[in-house]
Design an enzyme around this catalytic site. Sequence first.
Site, PDB file in Angstrom:
ATOM      1  N   ARG A  38       0.832  -1.219   0.000  1.00  0.00           N
ATOM      2  CA  ARG A  38       0.000   0.000   0.000  1.00  0.00           C
ATOM      3  C   ARG A  38       0.864   1.266   0.000  1.00  0.00           C
ATOM      4  O   ARG A  38       0.443   2.303  -0.502  1.00  0.00           O
ATOM      5  CB  ARG A  38      -0.916   0.008   1.214  1.00  0.00           C
ATOM      6  CG  ARG A  38      -2.115  -0.882   1.017  1.00  0.00           C
ATOM      7  CD  ARG A  38      -3.063  -0.795   2.157  1.00  0.00           C
ATOM      8  NE  ARG A  38      -4.352  -1.337   1.765  1.00  0.00           N
ATOM      9  CZ  ARG A  38      -5.409  -1.374   2.554  1.00  0.00           C
ATOM     10  NH1 ARG A  38      -5.326  -0.903   3.785  1.00  0.00           N
ATOM     11  NH2 ARG A  38      -6.538  -1.874   2.129  1.00  0.00           N
ATOM     12  N   LYS A 199     -19.864 -16.139   3.258  1.00  0.00           N
ATOM     13  CA  LYS A 199     -21.320 -16.020   3.306  1.00  0.00           C
ATOM     14  C   LYS A 199     -21.919 -15.222   2.158  1.00  0.00           C
ATOM     15  O   LYS A 199     -21.377 -14.203   1.747  1.00  0.00           O
ATOM     16  CB  LYS A 199     -21.718 -15.354   4.622  1.00  0.00           C
ATOM     17  CG  LYS A 199     -21.260 -16.163   5.815  1.00  0.00           C
ATOM     18  CD  LYS A 199     -22.116 -15.927   7.024  1.00  0.00           C
ATOM     19  CE  LYS A 199     -21.878 -17.034   8.030  1.00  0.00           C
ATOM     20  NZ  LYS A 199     -21.484 -16.521   9.327  1.00  0.00           N
ATOM     21  N   GLY A 352      -9.376  -8.311   0.734  1.00  0.00           N
ATOM     22  CA  GLY A 352      -8.232  -8.581   1.599  1.00  0.00           C
ATOM     23  C   GLY A 352      -7.685  -9.988   1.489  1.00  0.00           C
ATOM     24  O   GLY A 352      -6.494 -10.193   1.215  1.00  0.00           O
ATOM     25  N   GLY A 375     -12.885  -3.589   1.340  1.00  0.00           N
ATOM     26  CA  GLY A 375     -14.265  -3.101   1.418  1.00  0.00           C
ATOM     27  C   GLY A 375     -14.576  -2.086   0.331  1.00  0.00           C
ATOM     28  O   GLY A 375     -15.645  -2.113  -0.280  1.00  0.00           O
TER      29      GLY A 375
HETATM   30  P1  AMP Z   1     -14.942 -13.546   2.954  1.00  0.00           P
HETATM   31  O1  AMP Z   1     -14.411 -12.637   4.016  1.00  0.00           O
HETATM   32  O2  AMP Z   1     -16.434 -13.499   2.807  1.00  0.00           O
HETATM   33  O3  AMP Z   1     -14.213 -13.427   1.637  1.00  0.00           O
HETATM   34  O4  AMP Z   1     -14.707 -15.034   3.503  1.00  0.00           O
HETATM   35  C1  AMP Z   1     -13.438 -15.530   3.781  1.00  0.00           C
HETATM   36  C2  AMP Z   1     -13.604 -16.730   4.661  1.00  0.00           C
HETATM   37  O5  AMP Z   1     -14.385 -17.711   4.004  1.00  0.00           O
HETATM   38  C3  AMP Z   1     -12.296 -17.386   4.999  1.00  0.00           C
HETATM   39  O6  AMP Z   1     -12.025 -17.198   6.362  1.00  0.00           O
HETATM   40  C4  AMP Z   1     -12.545 -18.844   4.667  1.00  0.00           C
HETATM   41  O7  AMP Z   1     -12.089 -19.715   5.665  1.00  0.00           O
HETATM   42  C5  AMP Z   1     -14.052 -18.926   4.584  1.00  0.00           C
HETATM   43  N1  AMP Z   1     -14.453 -20.120   3.813  1.00  0.00           N
HETATM   44  C6  AMP Z   1     -14.219 -20.358   2.512  1.00  0.00           C
HETATM   45  N2  AMP Z   1     -14.666 -21.597   2.190  1.00  0.00           N
HETATM   46  C7  AMP Z   1     -15.180 -22.138   3.306  1.00  0.00           C
HETATM   47  C8  AMP Z   1     -15.784 -23.391   3.621  1.00  0.00           C
HETATM   48  N3  AMP Z   1     -15.909 -24.333   2.694  1.00  0.00           N
HETATM   49  N4  AMP Z   1     -16.210 -23.599   4.892  1.00  0.00           N
HETATM   50  C9  AMP Z   1     -16.065 -22.640   5.834  1.00  0.00           C
HETATM   51  N5  AMP Z   1     -15.491 -21.435   5.600  1.00  0.00           N
HETATM   52  C10 AMP Z   1     -15.063 -21.190   4.361  1.00  0.00           C
END
Ligand code: AMP
Length: 396
Positions: A38, A199, A352, A375
């Site tokens: 950065r 999610k 990130g 973000g």
């Molecule tokens: P995000 O911040 O929404 O991009 O999500 C990142 C997180 O998604 C990471 O900490 C991953 O461990 C989690 N993740 C990805 N695939 C899986 C999975 N199959 N089961 C549980 N967590 C997951």
Amino acid sequence: MYNKVTLREMELKGKRVLLRVDFNVPLNSQLQITNDRRIRETLPTIQYLIDKGAKIIIVSHLGRPDGKVVPEFSMKPVADCLRMLLKKPILLSSDVSGTETYKFVRSMKEGDIVMTENVRFDPREMTNDAEFAKELAGIADVYCNDAFGTMHREHTSVCKIAEYLPSCIGFLVEKELQILGRALDNPKRPFVVIIGGAKIKDKISLISRMIDVADVLLIGGAMAYTFLRSEGYNMGRSIVEKDKLQLARLLLEKARTQHTKVVLPVDHMATGEFSFSADSVSVSTKKFPRTAIGMDIGPATIRAFKHYINKANTVLWNGPLGVAEFQKFAKGTTEIAQELANAKAYTIVGGGDSAKFIEQLDLQDKINHVSTGGGAMLKLLEGTDLPGLRYIKDKA
Ligand code: AMP
């Protein structure tokens, strides 16, 4: 497309320029910077200001000191790093808009650089406060926002200050807007978007917008289980957002109506427990065991995703495709990252986790654009107005 006033349109010689950057870099327990990207990404802006004979006052936040002076969040390691990169002296003030900063600024000559202490040491930073904005504006003649990673925050030194000074964006913000804007408005097709992560809930608007702009959407990570469950598949004990099944169904329906292809995993690496050391087996979506937990995309899914990546002319990737922080379940994410690095397509990575992953694999030079915004990038891609941009005028 954005058309904001940039540094090129500003009178800079001899002017005090308050340059807001996002030097919120990761530090280890010895307070050493573990990744200076950065900082390096703002060098073109800083060098331009030096060359134009401006007096540069650098303002940034670091971490979350919550409006208090917290020595661990001092800008000192950042000032040291910038000094080394520019091979130039940099005065670090012990306050933000206090007497020391005023004193330093008063004696500046053209091309000099002063860095203030962490702007979040002042509790008024995070409230977009008019008094604090006036105080900051009082030390400068021009305001330049080059803090792309912070553009989605309605904070004083990102937003309000622009009401009190002639204002513009810096070259890093300009680059991010151009590249991400082009991907949204006029991508070279086929345009393939890969979305992973935990999610659906966090990425509803992103997924919906990507259905509008992309040709193909590859979905991995835990969010894929909710989509698959909404299509009637049993996903065992994998993470499924039960309250988002209806939404998942609607998003898939929207994609079908708009002829955007959505590719969901056909197989998975599954375990009996959520653990970094658990053994896994590959199981198909159609025969997912009732007691199993999905931890990563499986080999057939990796092959399918690679197929689409190789047909693409533009690829945008956000979010890990499995529990990539556990080495055993990082295979899907690693292979897709490597495929992107070798792809002929124009490749963009943001968010990130995904950007960090690319750097861990040392692939950053093989990706066309690794965004400095987490973000902020997501908000921009979703089509949400970035507050920091709203405060900067369009070019006449
Ligand atoms: P995000 O911040 O929404 O991009 O999500 C990142 C997180 O998604 C990471 O900490 C991953 O461990 C989690 N993740 C990805 N695939 C899986 C999975 N199959 N089961 C549980 N967590 C997951």
